[in-house]
Scaffold this motif. Structure first.
Motif, PDB file in Angstrom:
ATOM      1  N   LYS A  10      10.885  14.617  -7.010  1.00  0.00           N
ATOM      2  CA  LYS A  10      10.207  13.726  -6.064  1.00  0.00           C
ATOM      3  C   LYS A  10       8.693  13.986  -6.066  1.00  0.00           C
ATOM      4  O   LYS A  10       7.890  13.050  -6.024  1.00  0.00           O
ATOM      5  N   LYS A  22      13.325   6.262 -10.929  1.00  0.00           N
ATOM      6  CA  LYS A  22      13.997   6.353  -9.637  1.00  0.00           C
ATOM      7  C   LYS A  22      15.218   5.464  -9.685  1.00  0.00           C
ATOM      8  O   LYS A  22      15.117   4.277 -10.027  1.00  0.00           O
ATOM      9  N   ASP A  80      18.444   6.478  -4.483  1.00  0.00           N
ATOM     10  CA  ASP A  80      17.691   7.490  -3.750  1.00  0.00           C
ATOM     11  C   ASP A  80      17.285   8.664  -4.630  1.00  0.00           C
ATOM     12  O   ASP A  80      16.584   9.565  -4.182  1.00  0.00           O
TER      13      ASP A  80
END
Lengths: 487, 129, 444
Positions: free
Chosen positions: A110, A300, A303
């Motif tokens: 992330k 991505k 999630d």
């Protein structure tokens, strides 16, 4: 003065390691004899305390941002917030392996993914790779992508145009990719000579590499026209991001027409310079170049984040794994902490500080390109040279004032160049001290030039004989050499 | 021979002394001063064939590197091995012990393209300046 | 959060000294159209909030303090003594620039000289530079050196070389008039017959990774002499910790030896930053890429240190430089130097033996498990491959339940080994870790 590591001998059993629990011979018997080392390595044997003292004493012989004003032009020696070191040292970021399953590293992924977005926003580019380890590595990455782009268009382009004020890495990177380098002149105002550029823009040019603001600290006002001309000739335009600190939140290379951008996270985005590295050199591209980005690409999905490896047009890989994560996470923290407003304020204060210094110093020193500058400026010691003192002497004398020298003799197009970049984190008070020091040195040149020529006087060693060092290189300790000298 | 009498020059500051087909090459006093302290000379391999004005070797100072060009085309027959240990000879004796290499010329007519000392001097950085 | 030092009153005074009425005047040279844009950068936050968010984000990572890592492939979970981070983290090292001003950088310069000396001792090579980015890019630079110095066009890369390293060399060479050819493997090491066929008068260099990607030992002396007969250079890519006991590259005929320095005191850090070491035999000294520190004297005769042989480098030689590298991985190399000085001669040997023993104990134990089979009979150091006949998904689940990271599934890189896994076992792995690993394999 500290001796060499190799000249100290104290008790060392490396007791921080557990015991083997069996005789060495037994363990060694696991291997055939012919693969084993017969002698050495003759590493020095020191107690832990001796190691601590040795390197602590060495550290005390360094100038550094934490102690000294460090106005090195083109290096952006800003204060590096300590919180960022703490973040990089968090176990869950420092003790993770690049090959652990994606689902076991979602926090790290992330950080990388958001960082790509942040950098795209800041520079006005469409996508980023974080793989390159440094600015020059980013240049290599960008030029390889530019080559792949032209090949995909079935075009053979052999030349890279580079201004004569450019960093040395630009031509070196171009040569590394097999390109011929053609130099573009700087005009009387310190900008790229547009006529000279246009005369060299033809079907053989793969790209134009530029730094903006350039290494004279001047914004290339004609940038939109320059980029347009390059594009009309079928060439791409490459942005060397060494000077991006001037532009944060003020304008964006992507909007100026640049197709490929590299950033130096160790300059603009607060990664400490670490005595020469590590840094990080992310590269941003416009849409047309996205397919050529290095492998793997972070994507991505729902999630989660995962690595995409099936990239038929990718240039490949520039290093193992994904990038200098420990540097990238510092810059990620920096951008999060400052936010958009903070980034813009950083650029504003960098520009303010540089212009202030330029205004204060222009009476004592020649400033070849007058007027306002961006985050840095170049002055010249040409006037002082006539009195027998050169830029290098002034640089060394500054050390006696506890101030690190500016970049000297660069860019190459300015005689006796002194390139000064104060950065946004310095106070007016510090800048005033710097001005007073330079004014004092300028007076010394009149009254006591020997003091300047003999400088530095207060550092652990005085001026070093670089000529003999290069003629008779001594590049490592050799125990046998020492024994020979002693006999 | 360590004076500059009878030498011919390239505009890039190389001198050449012609004896029959053999050309001895070095750099001018002006050039060695510009380069300052020579720390290393990267000599060409003997037997290498060179063309006039082709880069043959590199002279390094601490902060710079300079390409040295062949004043005459031909085959490199000798290099000054002493420079490997004493690169400073280029500074101390640019026209004598600091010579760089010798070429067996393939075309002596090329010498006509070179400058004599007075022309070289007229460029404003005369030998011995 | 901002890190500025000027007050608003300073700002006004400074603008006055410059002679402009407002800040905007300072950027008058930027075309107004360029100044209008939107960017999606969130608002700044305090250090407290930042740290809270980062710790929270970190919870999504499984790390070595909670999971026992059997992952290697160039990046290992070695123990790092507290001294390393403390010393290398000192501001004087952390916030200094490249030591171009020698008199103000003696600490950095001496430590680079010492680093070079330590690496030369370890590898038995003549000279080292001040560090490269990582092992893979260091190998690519070695290939470039070999191409330039030989004038030949071909680099032989064994199939047993780390696949990412192979890709990196190929990428570096992709725009040049040069090619890479893969040397096939046999029983997990270089196929010498195939190597013999591929070596020819156009071969600039043969790369040999030792121990190789599978952790296995190559026949380094034979590979070296085959290369030499063909007039090709030998580039060795080595694990520095293995050199505590293994024959160093300088002794088996390597002309250039490179490797990944991460095992020497640098945390795994998701793959970087670490450092690559780069060493050569004396005849290649002038072709080394990047910075080199040398010992010198100052004008009153005191021992001092300085960057030297700089005419090779990009800031001087520009397009004729030996490499484009500028920023290197100095601080990581410093960690390496501190780590090696904490080990000393006895320590590096002990560390290598601990790795050797742990890896062999693990190898032996795992082979007792039904369905776990040998990958190769060749000797290995601290890493080895095994064939594991298990359903990959179940195996992954069991490993996670047992708090194990790894082993690495080789099919990622070698589709021809669908059931093989690579296990790295350092001094950090305990018998309890092994019991959990064995348990995971037995129960899946």
């Amino acid at each position: 003065m500290s001796g060499l590591l190799f000249e100290r001998h104290s008790l060392n059993e490396a007791s921080w390691l557990p015991d083997l629990g069996e005789p060495e011979e037994k363990t060694l018997a696991l291997l055939p004899k012919d693969v084993l080392r017969q002698k050495g390595p003759e590493l020095p044997s020191l107690s832990e305390l001796d190691v601590v003292r040795h390197f602590t004493r060495l550290s005390q012989k360094n100038f550094c941002v934490d102690v000294n004003f460090y106005p090195l032009g083109s290096c952006t020696m800003k204060y590096n917030p300590k919180a960022l070191d703490a973040i990089a040292a968090i176990d869950s970021f420092s003790l993770i392996h690049p090959y652990q399953e994606e689902e076991d590293a979602q926090g790290a992924l992330k950080v990388l993914y958001e960082m790509q977005s942040f950098l795209s926003e800041i520079t006005g580019m469409d996508d980023f790779t974080l793989e390159p380890a440094a600015g020059a590595h980013g240049e290599l990455c960008g030029l390889l992508m530019i080559g792949a782009y032209h090949r995909s268009k079935k075009q053979k382009r052999t030349k890279v145009l580079i201004p004569d004020s450019a960093h040395g890495t630009n031509p070196a990177s171009a040569a590394l990719c097999g390109y011929e380098v053609a130099q573009i002149r700087t005009d009387a105002k310190g900008h790229v000579d547009v006529a000279d550029l246009k005369s060299k823009l033809d079907g053989s040019v793969a790209c134009l590499m530029m730094t903006n603001p350039n290494t004279l600290g001047l914004f290339e006002e004609e940038i939109l026209g320059i980029a347009r001309s390059a594009h009309e000739a079928g060439a791409l335009v490459y942005y060397d991001g060494a000077n991006m600190n001037a532009l944060l939140g003020i304008c964006r290379p992507g909007d100026m027409g640049f197709d490929v951008v590299h950033l130096n996270l160790h300059k603009t985005f607060a990664v400490p310079h670490g005595s020469g590295g590590p840094g990080s050199g992310p590269v941003g591209v416009k849409k047309e170049l996205v397919p050529f980005l290095p492998s793997p690409r972070l994507v991505k999905k729902g999630d989660g984040y995962r690595w995409e490896k099936n990239l038929p047009c990718s240039i490949g890989k520039l290093r193992a794994y994904y990038g200098n994560f420990g540097a990238i996470i510092r810059s990620y923290g920096y951008i999060k902490a400052l936010g958009g407003e903070g980034l813009r304020a950083a650029a504003e204060h960098a520009i303010l500080n540089a212009n202030y210094l330029k205004a204060r110093l222009k009476d004592s020193f020649e400033v070849p390109y007058d007027g306002l500058c961006m985050h840095e400026f170049v002055m010249s010691a040409a006037r002082q040279k006539k009195k027998g003192v050169r830029a290098i002497d002034i640089a060394k004398r500054l050390l006696d004032f506890g101030i690190h020298a500016p970049t000297v003799y660069f860019p190459l197009i300015v005689e006796e160049a002194m390139m000064i970049e104060p950065t946004e984190t310095e106070s007016k008070e510090t800048l005033d001290e710097f001005v007073r020091a330079l004014e004092a040195i300028d007076r010394e040149i009149e009254e006591d030039p020997e003091k300047v020529l003999g400088a530095p006087h207060t550092t652990p060693v005085s001026r070093i004989d670089e000529v003999t060092a290069a003629r008779q290189p001594n590049l490592r300790y050799r125990p046998e050499g020492k024994a020979g000298a002693g006999l | 021979m360590s004076d500059s009498t009878g030498l011919r020059y390239l505009e890039t500051h190389e001198w050449v002394r012609l004896e029959g087909k053999i050309a001895t090459v070095g750099i001018s006093d002006h050039a060695q001063k510009e380069i300052s302290d020579v720390v290393f000379v990267e000599l060409p391999k003997p037997d290498r064939t060179v063309k006039q004005k082709e880069s043959v070797l590199v002279i390094e100072s601490v902060k710079a590197a300079f390409d040295i060009y062949a004043p005459m085309s031909g085959k490199v027959i000798r290099v000054n091995e002493t420079l490997k240990t004493k690169p400073d000879l280029v500074n101390r004796s640019p026209y004598g012990e600091g010579w760089l290499f010798q070429v067996e010329c393939s075309d002596l007519k090329e010498a006509e393209a070179l400058m004599d000392e007075s022309r070289y001097k007229s460029l404003g950085h005369a030998a011995g300046h | 959060m901002q890190y500025l030092s000027n007050a608003e009153s300073d700002k006004a005074e400074m603008l006055k000294a410059i002679g402009v009425s407002s800040f905007d005047r300072l950027t008058a040279s930027v075309p107004p159209g360029l100044k209008r844009f939107d960017w999606k950068i969130p608002q700044g936050i305090s250090e407290l909030e930042l740290m809270r968010q980062m710790v929270e984000l970190g919870r999504q990572n499984r790390h070595f303090h909670h999971f026992a890592s059997y992952l290697g492939a160039g990046n290992y979970d070695h123990f790092i003594p507290g001294v390393v981070g403390q010393l290398a983290g000192r501001g004087e090292f952390l916030t200094a620039y490249t030591p171009y001003q020698g008199e103000a950088s003696q600490g950095t310069l001496q430590s680079i000289y010492e680093y070079q000396s330590l690496v030369c001792e370890l590898t038995a090579m003549d000279y080292s530079n001040a560090s490269m980015y990582d092992g893979a890019s260091s190998l690519a630079e070695a290939a470039l050196l070999a191409l330039r110095s030989s004038g030949r066009k071909k680099i032989l890369l064994p199939a047993t070389l780390h696949p990412e390293y192979r890709r990196v060399v190929q990428t570096y060479l992709s725009c040049l008039d040069a090619e890479t050819v893969t040397v096939p493997m046999k029983e997990g090491v270089i196929d010498e017959a195939a190597l013999g066929r591929l070596l020819d008068a156009g071969t600039a260099a043969v790369v040999v990774q030792h121990p190789n990607f599978f952790g296995l030992f190559e026949e380094t002396r034979r590979v070296s002499s085959m290369a030499r007969e063909a007039g090709a250079l030998v580039i060795a890519c080595v694990n520095p910790i293995s050199l505590g006991i293994l024959e160093p590259p300088g002794e088996y005929g390597a002309d250039i030896a490179v490797g990944e320095g991460q095992p020497l005191g640098n945390p795994a850090s998701f793959g970087g930053p670490h450092f690559g070491f780069f060493t050569v035999k004396a005849e290649f000294l002038r072709r080394i890429p990047g910075r080199i520190a040398g010992m010198a004297l100052d004008k009153v005769g005191r021992r001092s240190f300085v960057l030297t042989l700089q005419a090779r480098e990009q800031h001087i030689r520009r397009e004729k430089a030996t490499s484009n590298i500028c920023t290197n991985h100095s601080l990581c190399a410093l960690k390496g130097a501190i780590y090696l000085s904490l080990l000393g001669k006895k320590g590096i040997r002990k560390l290598a033996l601990l790795n050797l023993k742990n890896a062999h104990d693990t190898h032996e134990r795992l082979l007792q498990i039904p369905g776990v089979r040998e990958f190769s009979k060749k000797p290995f150091f601290n890493e080895f491959a095994l064939k594991v006949d298990r359903d990959p998904a179940t195996l992954r689940k069991k490993l996670r339940e047992n708090r194990i990271l790894g082993p690495l599934a080789l099919k990622e890189f070698y589709p021809e080994f669908p059931s093989a896994y690579l296990f790295a076992v350092t001094e950090n792995r305990t018998p309890e870790d092994l019991a959990r690993l064995a348990g995971a394999l037995e129960s899946s």
